[in-house]
Write an enzyme that holds these catalytic residues in place. Structure first.
Site, PDB file in Angstrom:
ATOM      1  CD1 TRP A   7      -2.007  -1.799   1.894  1.00 35.31           C
ATOM      2  CD2 TRP A   7      -2.812  -1.145   0.302  1.00 35.31           C
ATOM      3  NE1 TRP A   7      -2.547  -3.070   1.657  1.00 35.31           N
ATOM      4  CE2 TRP A   7      -3.940  -2.791   0.252  1.00 35.31           C
ATOM      5  CE3 TRP A   7      -3.116  -0.159  -1.120  1.00 35.31           C
ATOM      6  CZ2 TRP A   7      -4.606  -3.509  -0.310  1.00 35.31           C
ATOM      7  CZ3 TRP A   7      -4.713  -1.139  -1.637  1.00 35.31           C
ATOM      8  CH2 TRP A   7      -5.329  -2.505  -1.011  1.00 35.31           C
ATOM      9  CG  ASP A  67      -2.803   4.375   4.514  1.00 33.49           C
ATOM     10  OD1 ASP A  67      -4.093   3.844   4.659  1.00 33.49           O
ATOM     11  OD2 ASP A  67      -2.841   3.011   3.220  1.00 33.49           O
ATOM     12  CE  LYS A  77      -8.051  -3.409   4.253  1.00 38.39           C
ATOM     13  NZ  LYS A  77      -7.608  -2.265   3.693  1.00 38.39           N
TER      14      LYS A  77
HETATM   15  C1  LIG Z   1      -6.994  -1.660   2.553  1.00 34.65           C
HETATM   16  C2  LIG Z   1      -5.798  -0.812   2.584  1.00 34.65           C
HETATM   17  C3  LIG Z   1      -5.772  -0.236   1.658  1.00 34.65           C
HETATM   18  C4  LIG Z   1      -6.549  -0.009   0.294  1.00 34.65           C
HETATM   19  O1  LIG Z   1      -7.860   0.827   0.750  1.00 34.65           O
HETATM   20  P1  LIG Z   1      -8.994   0.778  -0.656  1.00 34.65           P
HETATM   21  O2  LIG Z   1     -10.271   1.600   0.223  1.00 34.65           O
HETATM   22  O3  LIG Z   1      -9.715  -0.686  -0.760  1.00 34.65           O
HETATM   23  O4  LIG Z   1      -8.530   2.205  -1.391  1.00 34.65           O
HETATM   24  C5  LIG Z   1      -4.500   1.067   1.643  1.00 34.65           C
HETATM   25  N1  LIG Z   1      -4.134   1.223   2.726  1.00 34.65           N
HETATM   26  C6  LIG Z   1      -4.152   0.223   3.835  1.00 34.65           C
HETATM   27  C7  LIG Z   1      -2.863  -0.283   5.040  1.00 34.65           C
HETATM   28  C8  LIG Z   1      -5.071  -0.781   3.712  1.00 34.65           C
HETATM   29  O5  LIG Z   1      -4.733  -2.330   4.880  1.00 34.65           O
END
Ligand SMILES: *Cc1c(COP(=O)(O)O)cnc(C)c1O
Length: 356
Positions: free
Chosen positions: A98, A165, A189
């Site tokens: 990511w 993030d 998540k």
């Molecule tokens: C799942 C995830 C993403 C991607 O998220 P989307 O909402 O599917 O774009 C980005 N960063 C991390 C750390 C993730 O776990």
């Protein structure tokens, strides 16, 4: 009985699910579904306002910050961050797939410095001792690396705006928001069903780039309109609000962190004790409390598939590791009860007894 260890979309509290069912049938006494009323109705505006207020309360968000609820997933933030903040140069810590995707998007807008990377070791540790260029416009990190089970569990000090993030660890611990320019994440998540992305943003970092930014991708649009510039994802926002109520009832992020640390420790201890398995993240301080990754010990590698089938038969859901790591991954998000971790441990012990 199913134990849901899925990495994402993932387990939500039973409270969230029950309240969403109610709201889908009869929203706030309107006699209508939350899915079929105007996002500008007073009932939905109240949902939006309360969700923002609870974000601020639970994360102790200081003055000068806004909470936005947008579409596009965390992946859209990979582009919005550089588009809105990068004049000529930015810095990224590459701790996973990511993080690497975020870095790749930034390259569309200027020079990107990768300050450190753990890619050479399948991202199984968090790099340390790197230096961040002071002339970069911001520094981007991924606090929890969902795929590899590593996590930056402390708020780092940084002299330039720090962008994080936090898709997979938001609300799992206390965060000093004042250290960040932006914290963002997909909700699926640890918060709500897929479809909404939260963005916590300090307003004064905006307005410094010269490029033209499409209206919908400009953070200022959403700040000005309170996330109501266009139709927001109403159902996921409604669900997020229920999770926020539940979190507050549970005692907030500090109480949640205590339980999360306990759950993860139980599982890491068992992986270490069990003769069949070994953890993939060696440095204890880098181990995630949200995603626990492990593989078979070399001598028992042939049992991998069989263990997966055995565990699945006992109600364990979503424990197959990501294809880039292999083995197993148990996501122990906020809503996962300690009993589920205990059930998984029993299954690991039962399998060990049968094989060793
Ligand atoms: C799942 C995830 C993403 C991607 O998220 P989307 O909402 O599917 O774009 C980005 N960063 C991390 C750390 C993730 O776990």
């Amino acid at each position: 009985m199913k134990h849901n260890f899925s990495a994402g979309p993932s387990i939500l509290s039973q409270y969230t699910i029950k309240k969403v069912v109610e709201g889908v049938q009869n929203f706030a006494g309107t006699g209508l579904s939350v899915m079929e009323v105007s996002h500008r109705s007073k009932e939905f505006v109240a949902v939006m306002d309360e969700a923002q207020a609870l974000f601020k309360e639970l994360l102790n968000i200081p003055e000068g910050y806004h909470v936005l609820f947008l579409g596009g997933g965390a992946s859209m933030q990979f582009a919005m961050v550089p588009m809105n903040l990068m004049r000529s140069k930015s810095a990224y810590l590459n701790t996973g797939a990511w993080a690497a995707k975020a870095l790749k998007e930034a390259k569309l807008y200027g020079e990107v410095v990768e300050v450190a990377s753990s890619k050479d070791a399948t991202y199984n540790y968090i790099p340390k001792g790197y230096s961040v260029p002071e002339d970069a416009d911001y520094f981007h990190i991924t606090t929890n690396n969902t795929i590899y089970g590593t996590e930056i569990k402390e708020d780092i000090d940084c002299n330039i705006p720090l962008i994080a993030d936090m898709s997979s660890d938001i609300f799992s611990r206390r965060v000093d928001v004042s250290k960040y320019g932006i914290i963002y994440g997909g909700a699926q998540k640890n918060l709500a069903p897929a479809g909404v992305t939260f963005v916590i943003i300090r307003e004064d970092i905006l307005g410094k780039v010269d490029r033209s930014i499409p209206t919908l991708l400009d953070y200022r649009t959403h700040i000005d309109k309170g996330s109501m510039f266009n139709t927001p994802p109403v159902l996921p926002i409604f669900a997020a609000l229920q999770t926020l109520h539940w979190l507050k009832d549970m005692g907030g992020v500090e109480a949640m962190n205590k339980i999360n640390v306990e759950k993860a420790a139980l599982l890491y201890d068992e992986i270490e004790r069990n003769k069949l398995f070994k953890g993939t993240v060696v440095n204890k301080e880098d181990r995630s409390i949200m995603n626990v990754c492990w593989v078979m010990e070399d001598a028992y590698a042939a049992y991998e598939k069989e263990f997966l089938e055995f565990a699945t038969g006992k109600g364990m859901v979503g424990i197959k590791g990501h294809r880039s790591v292999g083995g197993f991954r148990a996501s122990t998000y906020n809503a996962l009860p300690k009993e589920s971790v205990e059930a998984l441990i029993s299954v690991m012990q039962e399998f060990e007894t049968a094989k060793v």
